[in-house]
Design a protein around this motif. Structure first.
Motif, mmCIF file in Angstrom:
data_model
loop_
_atom_site.group_PDB
_atom_site.id
_atom_site.type_symbol
_atom_site.label_atom_id
_atom_site.label_comp_id
_atom_site.label_asym_id
_atom_site.label_seq_id
_atom_site.Cartn_x
_atom_site.Cartn_y
_atom_site.Cartn_z
ATOM 1 N N GLY B 366 0.810 -1.216 0.000
ATOM 2 C CA GLY B 366 0.000 0.000 0.000
ATOM 3 C C GLY B 366 0.843 1.264 0.000
ATOM 4 N N LYS B 367 2.103 1.114 0.417
ATOM 5 C CA LYS B 367 2.991 2.292 0.469
ATOM 6 C C LYS B 367 3.572 2.617 -0.907
ATOM 7 C CE LYS B 367 4.424 1.235 5.217
ATOM 8 N NZ LYS B 367 5.493 0.553 5.973
ATOM 9 N N ILE B 368 3.432 1.692 -1.849
ATOM 10 C CA ILE B 368 4.015 1.943 -3.178
ATOM 11 C C ILE B 368 3.060 2.836 -3.971
ATOM 12 C CG2 ILE B 368 4.795 0.892 -5.333
ATOM 13 C CD1 ILE B 368 5.362 -1.663 -3.779
ATOM 14 N N ILE B 437 9.105 -6.016 -2.255
ATOM 15 C CA ILE B 437 8.610 -4.639 -2.391
ATOM 16 C C ILE B 437 9.621 -3.801 -3.185
ATOM 17 C CG2 ILE B 437 8.002 -2.531 -1.098
ATOM 18 C CD1 ILE B 437 5.906 -4.747 -0.791
ATOM 19 N N LYS B 438 10.876 -3.989 -2.843
ATOM 20 C CA LYS B 438 11.942 -3.239 -3.526
ATOM 21 C C LYS B 438 11.962 -3.602 -5.017
ATOM 22 C CE LYS B 438 16.936 -2.374 -3.041
ATOM 23 N NZ LYS B 438 17.431 -3.182 -4.184
ATOM 24 N N ALA B 439 11.891 -4.888 -5.295
ATOM 25 C CA ALA B 439 11.921 -5.335 -6.698
ATOM 26 C C ALA B 439 10.703 -4.804 -7.449
ATOM 27 C CB ALA B 439 11.964 -6.860 -6.745
ATOM 28 N N LEU B 440 9.569 -4.821 -6.787
ATOM 29 C CA LEU B 440 8.338 -4.383 -7.458
ATOM 30 C C LEU B 440 8.433 -2.895 -7.829
ATOM 31 C CD1 LEU B 440 5.485 -5.160 -8.407
ATOM 32 C CD2 LEU B 440 4.636 -4.498 -6.161
ATOM 33 N N LYS B 441 9.007 -2.112 -6.930
ATOM 34 C CA LYS B 441 9.181 -0.681 -7.216
ATOM 35 C C LYS B 441 10.010 -0.498 -8.484
ATOM 36 C CE LYS B 441 8.849 1.129 -2.503
ATOM 37 N NZ LYS B 441 9.671 1.282 -1.290
ATOM 38 N N ASP B 442 11.043 -1.333 -8.614
ATOM 39 C CA ASP B 442 11.892 -1.256 -9.815
ATOM 40 C C ASP B 442 11.099 -1.618 -11.068
ATOM 41 O OD1 ASP B 442 13.934 -0.632 -8.175
ATOM 42 O OD2 ASP B 442 14.937 -2.603 -8.269
ATOM 43 N N VAL B 443 10.298 -2.671 -10.965
ATOM 44 C CA VAL B 443 9.585 -3.171 -12.135
ATOM 45 C C VAL B 443 8.481 -2.209 -12.590
ATOM 46 C CG1 VAL B 443 8.064 -5.015 -12.962
ATOM 47 C CG2 VAL B 443 10.136 -5.579 -11.679
#
Lengths: 129, 444, 484
Positions: B366-368, B437-443
């Motif tokens: 939810g923070k993304i 979460i970190k990977a998803l932000k990149d993608v």
């Protein structure tokens, strides 16, 4: 094998006892003995219509399930609800307390398709051989 | 000769002599020449070492290094070593159906314990000794409802697994049933749509809890209405969730089915799994599959037997309650062992842990920016999020980052292409979630 | 022996879960929560290990006892296939992975196993395509009949009946009925073949097909297969091969060559995946070109670049019959077994299964009435009527054998043989083991003459004596708990 004098019989070993236009139906001593200890009986619902020689009751033992055929056509007016709790009544009292269903008979003419006690006795002798 | 044939050439000669033929070929005289194989083009045999080497090297072509967040009804739960050790006992896995109860009490009692665990888990009266999987179990439950009601209209909530719904449709395509699928509103079964279709021709209403979107529901109000018209209430459940959730028994369900894979079975690329079925006692004689019952032996000792067999195909043939013969006995025993080791408190803890990890993941997602986490309905260990782009593309990108990021709902629900279904079990660590979460932000 | 629930002690634990490493509050509204805890047993790991180890020891199994259960093919289950099924890169593979974008590349090994196995099955049976999806033999039957129905529907055929010999397994008529067909039962003649005259009478344009177990459940190879196939195909019917007994003919004839259009295989019989106390099984279905386009989806394909993939692009398919690709854990065992045995090994296996069965048949013939006096295939059927006349029934003989430490043969099946005893030794058993069993059978026959009354007390050496099955069916108790 016990056979009751004034009842009528089918080749599938059902009996019917007719009083006025009401028929009480059960299975014969031969049938209960062939089935072994009966564990469950599935009875038709009240007021359902049955046709002569049509399946209308199902009887289960440990290793078998058998259909019981209506000896005559009619409307179901009573089922033997004691059999739910105690299906063994059929084994012990097949001609009395172990009755299955009472019907209001549609046509008395159908009795001509049934056997008398005497005829059923000789029928049993013939299939034993 | 291969190691699974014992006969020596000398013994073969002795046996042929007893039989009174010259050669083994003479035993096949009934197969006329014209019926002999046109070819039998198979590779020559290999040693055990070669076969193992080959299969293990094929396994290397699977990628098992992705951190899994895929569920969809099939979950990556932890299984203690004792479970596999016990079902690896030859006495369990090389026995067959307990036709002779005196020399099969091990299997029979284990299955009775399995049935008991399913009963307490679902708060239902009776359970059978298993069916193939959760999907075919649901099909069997539907057929059971049709037999019991003598009606053929089925109302199915759109939250029931789309995989299961496809299975049900295949099996009934040639039968003349009326199938109604009702929509999901705010993640839950649409009461309005179900009630609109519910009538005295309805055989069953089928729901799932949690549903395919991971959403929890209390179906009691629906089941009350279902009973008013003489129809049957069917619920497909996820057993781990029942550590916390209101049970189908308490809701008033008539027949309950589910996939037992999450209770002690590995994912196994789709099977063997474990279908289970529980019901109210009055319906037991219409239940499909094997049922183990308790009784006494000649000396008055407790004994277990396959019971109510007159329902089954080997006796009733074309009039049987189902064509099922083999179930998944060993999987049921496996699950019974797992549930025994999990225990009353362990089940609650397991469910709580799944819930908590999923909640953490949901909060982090939810923070993304651009990721929408819906909060309208409660969920258990799986939930849907809306991504700013096509979920299947995102999943493709996440694979490259080492994650099986979830299941894109667009595959089964047209119009939901941006929805991703994410599952989080007790096996996922905080670090794995944060890395995701970190990977998803990149993608994104 | 106590139930695990009766050994439960509050506070005992069988395994420990990791402590939570996330510090968030997660709550579900009370209306969605269960009120009473599930009463799973509370035991230690050792309690559980001992309990289930002791339970296992109450079983007869192939690993511990001769198990000549006719029609079930209780051959040895090689240990290495257990290892194959536990290779982590297969065992822990999620079935939805290949359905993700680009996900096929994640499961190439598993898809290759499936593809390869399908090819091997085609080669062994003479069919053009296989689906590995059916989850057991009976599930395969149902799938096969649905393929049959799809075929007739596509051709606009109005079909109503499926013909089944009276010796068939109960699953055949049950599967046909569930698929919406009525069944016509054909009696067996005095040689155990299908009564050809009765079959001809039954064949009408409304016949959808015929299901046949070859060799039959009597252990006999039908002499008139080619003629039967011609008759059925004459009304555009489908010939269904029930592969329950494929282990008797593998390498000696192929269903696809002898007039059949569709078949299922029970992997636990022919390809010795473990029976598991009654499953899990696997029931792959093979078809010829006529039925191929109707096979269930997904199907495993091989792309021109050599990559394996799942395809759903078969518009005539009957659809989904199982959640995924079949019971992979069983299929990989069967795959390993086939690879190890290879061409000659499979033929040898068939040969020795038939040799052993005929040997036992010849040895027992002087003592027990043989149902059909001819060469048998992988099993033979006796009719214990001589013994029954002395008051000792097939079931009594079975209980006697239990006390001798062998699992009894199948009794009371096939239904058409009175007092049936069906013996299938399989190729894995050695002559001394069979000889010992034969001695037990001869002794039982002698005892039935000398003292038939003692049989009612057998078995005496087991944890329980004969259970009261009538009580079990009348006073139904199927759970430790009572909720209603």
């Amino acid at each position: 094998m016990e056979i009751i004098e004034h009842y009528l019989y089918t080749k599938e070993h059902e009996w019917i006892n007719i009083e006025d236009n009401i028929g009480t139906i059960g299975i014969t001593d031969y049938a209960q003995s062939a089935l072994g200890d009966i564990t469950f009986v599935e009875l038709p619902s009240q007021d359902s219509e049955v046709e002569q020689f049509e399946e209308f009751v199902s009887v289960e033992s440990v290793k078998a399930a058998s259909d019981i055929f209506a000896p005559m056509s009619g409307r179901v007016i009573e089922v033997n609800s004691k059999l739910e709790e105690n299906p063994g009544l059929i084994n012990r009292y097949c001609y009395t307390k172990g009755w299955l269903v009472k019907i209001e008979i549609t046509s008395m003419e159908e009795t001509s398709n049934l056997m008398t006690a005497e005829e059923y006795e000789s029928y049993l002798e013939s299939i034993e051989q | 000769m291969n190691p699974y044939i014992a006969n020596t050439p000398l013994e073969v000669q002795e046996m042929l002599k007893v039989i009174g033929v010259k050669s083994i070929d003479d035993l096949f005289v009934d197969i006329k020449h014209s019926l002999r194989p046109k070819s039998f083009d198979l590779p020559e045999g290999l040693s055990e070492l070669e076969v193992v080497r080959r299969v293990v090297s094929m396994g290397l072509k699977n990628n098992i290094h992705l951190v899994p967040f895929v569920g969809g009804g099939f979950y990556d739960h932890f299984i203690p070593s004792a479970v596999d050790a016990l079902i690896s006992r030859g006495e369990f896995y090389t026995a067959y159906t307990p036709y002779q109860p005196e020399c099969a009490q091990g299997t029979l009692q284990s299955l009775f314990e399995f049935q008991s665990s399913i009963c307490t888990l679902t708060e239902m009266d009776v359970a059978n000794a298993s069916l193939y999987d959760g999907g075919t179990a649901l099909y069997e439950a539907m057929m059971m409802a049709i037999r019991l009601t003598d009606r053929t209209k089925i109302i199915m909530d759109g939250g029931v697994s789309p995989i299961y719904r496809k299975i049900l449709k295949t099996y009934t395509s040639h039968l003349h049933f009326e199938f109604i699928e009702t929509p999901v509103i705010h993640g839950q079964a649409s009461r309005e749509d179900i009630l609109k279709h519910l009538d005295d021709k309805t055989a069953a209403v089928i729901v799932q809890n949690p549903n395919f979107f991971g959403v929890i529901d209390d179906h009691s109000d629906i089941f009350d209405q279902v009973h008013k018209v003489g129809a049957m209430a069917l619920s497909s459940v996820y057993p781990v969730a029942l550590g916390l959730l209101k049970t189908p028994g308490a809701m008033g369900a008539d027949i309950v089915t589910g996939e037992g894979q999450s209770m002690g079975l590995p994912l196994n690329f789709g099977g063997p799994y474990l279908g289970f079925m529980a019901a109210r006692k009055k319906f037991i004689r219409k239940m499909p599959g094997r049922i183990v019952g308790e009784t006494l032996d000649g000396q008055g000792r407790r004994a277990f037997v396959n019971t109510l067999q007159a329902r089954e195909q080997h006796i009733r043939r074309e009039k049987a309650t189902s064509n099922i013969c083999t179930n998944v006995s060993l999987c049921a025993v496996q699950s019974a062992i797992y549930m025994s080791m999990l225990g009353k408190e362990g089940l609650k803890e397991l469910a709580q842990l799944n819930l908590q990890k999923a909640e953490f993941m949901r909060q982090e997602l939810g923070k993304i920016p651009g990721v929408i986490v819906k909060r309208s309905s409660p969920t258990f260990n799986e939930f849907a999020v809306v991504l700013p782009k096509d979920a299947s593309v995102v999943v493709g990108g996440m694979i490259k980052k080492g994650f099986a990021a979830g299941f894109p709902l667009g595959r089964y629900y047209p119009g939901m292409e941006k929805y991703l279904l994410v599952a989080v079990t007790e096996k996922r660590t905080k670090q794995e979630i944060l890395d995701y979460i970190k990977a998803l932000k990149d993608v994104l | 022996m106590k139930l695990i629930f009766e050994k439960s002690v509050q506070g005992r634990r069988g395994f420990r879960l990791p402590a939570s490493d996330v510090n968030v509050k997660a709550e579900i509204p009370a209306k969605y929560l269960r009120v009473n805890d599930a009463q799973l047993p509370e035991v230690s790991e050792l309690d559980a290990v001992r309990h289930y180890t002791h339970l296992s020891q109450k079983n007869f199994s192939i690993d511990t006892h001769f198990y000549p259960l006719g029609s079930c093919t209780m051959k040895y289950n090689p240990k290495f296939t257990e290892g194959l099924a536990r290779v982590s890169s297969f065992m822990n593979l999620h079935p939805l992975l290949p359905q993700l974008e680009g996900g096929e590349t994640l499961t190439q090994g598993a898809l290759e196993v499936l593809y390869d196995l399908e090819q091997l099955m085609c080669a062994m049976t003479g069919f053009d395509a296989f689906t590995l999806q059916p989850l057991a033999g009976a599930h395969g039957e149902l799938t096969g009949i649905m393929l049959m129905a799809a075929y007739h529907q596509s051709k606009g055929n109005k079909k109503k009946y499926i013909i089944i010999p009276d010796s068939a397994h109960g699953t055949n008529p049950a599967s046909a009925a569930i698929a919406g067909y009525e069944t016509i039962s054909i009696p067996s003649d005095k040689n155990g073949n299908m009564d050809l005259a009765k079959l001809k009478e039954a064949i009408t344009p409304e016949v959808a097909g015929l299901m046949m177990t070859v060799p039959s459940t009597l252990g006999l190879f039908e002499n008139n297969i080619d003629e039967i196939a011609k008759l059925i195909h004459g009304v555009d019917g489908i010939m269904y091969y029930d592969g329950a007994n494929l282990n008797a003919v593998l390498g000696r004839c192929r269903p696809g060559d002898i007039g059949f259009d569709v078949m299922h295989i029970n992997t636990h019989k022919t390809f010795t995946t473990p029976h598991g106390g009654g499953g899990p099984g696997a029931g792959p279905v093979g078809v010829n070109k006529k039925l191929e386009k109707f096979l269930p989806i997904s199907r495993v394909i091989r792309r021109s670049n050599g990559q394996f993939a799942l395809s759903y692009d078969f518009p005539d398919s009957i659809g989904y019959i199982a959640p995924f690709y079949g019971n992979f854990g069983l299929l990989i065992r069967a795959y390993g077994y086939i690879l190890m045995l290879g061409k000659q090994g499979l033929i040898d296996t068939t040969n020795h299964a038939v040799l052993n069965a005929n040997y036992m048949k010849e040895r027992l013939k002087p003592y027990y009435k043989l149902a059909y006096e001819r060469i048998c295939m992988h099993e033979s059927v006796f009719s214990a009527t001589l013994q029954a006349d002395r008051g000792v029934h097939a079931i009594d003989l079975a209980k006697y054998l239990i006390d001798q430490g062998v699992h009894p043969p199948t009794v009371y099946f096939p239904l058409i043989v009175p007092e049936a005893i069906m013996i299938e030794p399989t190729e894995s058993e050695s002559k001394p083991v069979m000889d010992e069993f034969i001695d037990f059978m001869i002794q039982a026959d002698q005892l039935s003459k000398d003292n038939p009354a003692v049989f009612k007390d057998f078995p005496k050496t087991m944890p329980i004596s004969r259970p009261d099955e009538v009580k079990a069916a009348r006073d139904i108790k199927t759970s430790f708990f009572h909720h209603s």
